[in-house]
Enzyme design. Structure first.
Site, PDB file in Angstrom:
ATOM      1  N   GLU A 318       6.356  -2.044 -21.099  1.00 13.44           N
ATOM      2  CA  GLU A 318       7.143  -1.228 -20.172  1.00 13.44           C
ATOM      3  C   GLU A 318       6.942  -1.599 -18.698  1.00 13.44           C
ATOM      4  O   GLU A 318       6.676  -0.728 -17.865  1.00 13.44           O
ATOM      5  CB  GLU A 318       6.799   0.254 -20.376  1.00 13.44           C
ATOM      6  CG  GLU A 318       7.130   0.741 -21.757  1.00 13.44           C
ATOM      7  CD  GLU A 318       6.888   2.230 -21.935  1.00 13.44           C
ATOM      8  OE1 GLU A 318       7.847   2.944 -22.232  1.00 13.44           O
ATOM      9  OE2 GLU A 318       5.720   2.667 -21.772  1.00 13.44           O
TER      10      GLU A 318
HETATM   11  C1  ACM Z   1       3.827   1.950 -25.594  1.00  9.56           C
HETATM   12  O1  ACM Z   1       4.018   2.922 -26.359  1.00  9.56           O
HETATM   13  N1  ACM Z   1       4.324   1.958 -24.366  1.00  9.56           N
HETATM   14  C2  ACM Z   1       3.095   0.786 -26.045  1.00  9.56           C
END
Ligand code: ACM
Length: 677
Positions: A318
């Protein structure tokens, strides 16, 4: 090495008369790869004779722990009795060799267990197998008319996957060492072997750094593990056959780094740790500066020494590319280096980080965003965005681990996780060689809504279902059996000091607050579950200080009672004998609201429950009318039927971040009632 274990002070298990064997299914979880049950029971009495042959110090430790756990489980002082007679039955544990100094994925974890009138014989190639076998013996113990007994069995057991893990996020909410350690005990009980700690994120950096003390001083909020505590945890886990894989998430989820070292931010540096969902200044590290890699080298070098495991997790998930898009110097740098887009920029970063990780002697692990065909092939990819990335990674030649489908924080029922198999879906069509790169799976417990008080309740017992999926043969899929054994596991884990049941009771007591009659809140609590997936963050804004003391926090993610009631309603359609039991429940729901209503208004923790209680009452009323129609055969009109269905849907809207999960029972009854043509 061959010696009598007098140092255990005690106890051995005397194996006396064979008792008649009940046919009930054994309470083993995960279910063994091969098991034969024979007629007969071995009585565990007070005169044991234990022999331990081979292995290493971990087997001694495991045997010691076995005695303590057996004592806790039975209330019988097995740990304080004296060695038994030389010609009595024996408990022989034979381990072919010591394990690796640093536990690793290629070790043989299998064991062979025979229990018969001669005693218990446990053989294993490795201390890990011996430890798993002892956990199996413990799960086999049950009480019989003449005392504690073990059934006669022959078990040949070996895990289906070598990587069987649990990730705990200790950044969003810091988890004290004892909370982690009791969960390691739970992991050992179900033969899991990897504890992955998510040690840094926007909310805090949770390990003491001596080389970069600012990470501890300003980036931890005062909540971190000292290096001594990390040593303790690693030793604790090793003694239980569990590896500790550390994760330091970069370049995104890295506000804590930037609070200490603002000069390496990709954009304006945050002024403090993230404390609220509204704090949305969360730039990633700047991948274009050498200073970034210098700092990572310094910190990772220190952390790679601290954590002996072969794998070192660098996160990589992310990454918010808007800061890279907006950074003029970053855009210029990308242009000069012919880097086309943000994924390519992240790959550039990942490769430089991989070189750092490798320089310190480790293999890099990362979330599936790091996947790119030109990373070194010893990188390990953790698939979380969907199982496709698992297959993609395996095809590209990377070892990989599945977490998509195993996110415990999404509050799904155990059955849903149980149905997720690392080798199904896209992975089913991989070649044998590609499949061999799928090492296993890892459950994930993110802790935005989890305090140490809530942790066990969110992890257990559902983790047991995932543990079985990762250990047992793929053909072990009986959901009813899984739930039956999971309930036993949950009870037994409390003897290991896990608190998933007791903490839930305590938290409900807090809401009851000693100023309302008992049972009323319980009736409501049994009918609800927390909202699923990421619904909570859509409902209200939580700051890190927000109290997590409401019913949504207290109740388990999955209501066993609701599942049973939903099944009962299905049976009631065809089986009149169960209808009185169902009717009693429906009456209780219908009438609970009038009794509880005066008490809901008098407490801030209870006020939000008003619409839920009304909804449960409505479901009770609807269910009773449908059950009447089913029993009497008197049809309802089309309009009445439609209205009932609509009323059910109205009642299931979430309130107080809870769902009334007994609605399926009422749908079942309404669907079965006779309707005018
Ligand atoms: C995640 O759940 N951002 C690895």
């Amino acid at each position: 090495m061959h010696r009598e274990l007098s140092r255990f002070g005690a106890a051995a298990l005397l194996l006396a008369a064979a008792l008649s064997c009940g046919a009930a299914e054994l309470n083993l979880i995960p279910w063994p790869s091969q098991i034969t049950q024979q007629e007969g029971l071995l009585a565990l009495d007070n005169s044991p004779r234990i022999e331990l042959i081979g292995g290493d110090e971990r087997v001694h430790h495991a045997l010691d722990r076995f005695m303590r756990n057996l004592t806790a489980h039975t209330g019988f002082p097995f740990d304080r009795h004296f060695p038994g007679t030389p010609d009595g039955p024996s408990f022989v544990i034979q381990c072919a060799g010591p394990g690796l100094r640093v536990q690793a994925v290629e070790e043989d974890e299998s064991y062979h267990l025979v229990i018969n009138s001669k005693g218990i014989e446990l053989t294993a190639a490795n201390p890990l197998g011996a430890m798993h076998g002892l956990e199996t013996v413990l799960q086999l113990v049950k009480s019989g008319p003449q005392g504690w007994v073990l059934p006669y069995v022959r078990i040949d057991d070996t895990p289906r996957f070598a990587w069987r893990g649990l990730m705990i996020d200790v950044s969003r909410h810091f988890m004290p060492l004892d909370a982690i350690e009791r969960n390691v005990d739970g992991m050992a009980a179900v033969k899991l072997n990897i504890l992955h700690l998510h040690l840094s994120d926007d909310e805090g950096f949770r390990v003491e750094s001596k080389r970069c003390p600012r990470l501890t001083r300003v980036a931890s909020d005062g909540l971190f593990y000292t290096q001594d505590q990390i040593h303790e945890l690693i030793a604790y886990a090793r003694n239980r056959g569990v590896r500790v894989v550390p994760e330091f998430d970069v370049p995104g989820h890295a506000v804590s780094w930037l609070v200490a070292y603002p000069q390496i931010a990709s954009g304006p540096a945050p002024q403090g740790l993230v404390r609220s969902q509204r704090d949305n200044l969360r730039p990633p590290l700047d991948p274009t500066q050498d200073a970034t890699y210098k700092l990572l080298d310094k910190v990772f070098g220190e952390m790679e020494k601290l954590f002996p495991d072969r794998y070192f997790h660098i996160g990589g998930d992310e990454v918010d590319g808007k800061y890279w898009d907006k950074g003029a110097h970053i855009q210029t740098w990308m242009h000069e280096h012919n880097i086309q887009d943000n994924h390519a920029l992240q790959t550039y970063f990942t490769k430089r980080v991989q070189a750092i990780v490798q320089k310190h002697g480790k293999q890099m692990e990362g979330w599936d965003e790091i996947l790119a065909g030109d990373l070194p092939k010893d990188s390990l990819i953790q698939s979380w965005r969907g199982a496709n990335s698992l297959a993609d990674a395996a095809k590209l030649g990377y070892k990989t681990v599945l977490s998509a489908g195993y996110y415990l924080d999404l509050q799904y029922p155990a059955s849903q996780h149980y149905a997720v198999d690392p080798l199904s879906g896209e992975s089913a069509s991989l070649s044998a060689e590609e499949k061999s790169r799928i090492l296993g799976g890892e459950a994930a417990q993110w802790t935005e809504y989890v305090t140490p008080e809530i942790l066990d309740n969110r992890i257990w017992p559902r983790l047991g279902a995932i543990a079985e999926r990762l250990w047992s043969p793929a053909s072990v899929t009986d959901v009813d059996s899984m739930y039956r054994r999971l309930a036993v596991l949950s009870r037994n884990l409390e003897w290991l000091d896990l608190e998933q049941r007791t903490s839930s009771v305590r938290m409900m007591d807090r809401i009851e607050n000693d100023d309302m009659p008992p049972k009323l809140l319980e009736t409501l609590a049994m009918a609800v579950e927390p909202v699923k997936e990421y619904e909570r963050e859509k409902t209200q804004v939580y700051d890190v200080e927000a109290p997590l003391n409401h019913m949504v926090d207290a109740v388990p993610p999955e209501s066993d009672q609701a599942r049973q009631i939903n099944a009962l309603a299905q049976r009631a359609i065809h089986d009149p004998s169960v209808r009185p039991e169902l009717r009693t429940l429906l009456i209780q729901w219908r009438d609970n609201d009038a009794q509880i209503e005066p008490y809901l208004a008098t407490s801030a923790l209870r006020q939000p429950l008003v619409p839920l209680s009304q909804g449960l009452s409505e479901l009770g009323t609807l269910g009773l009318s449908a059950l009447d129609a089913v029993e009497s055969g008197h049809p309802v009109t089309q309009d009445q039927h439609k209205e009932q269905l609509a009323d059910i849907e109205k009642s299931v809207a979430p309130h107080a971040e809870l769902l009334l999960v007994v609605a399926p029972a009422i749908r079942t009854l309404v669907a079965a009632e006779p309707v005018d043509p």
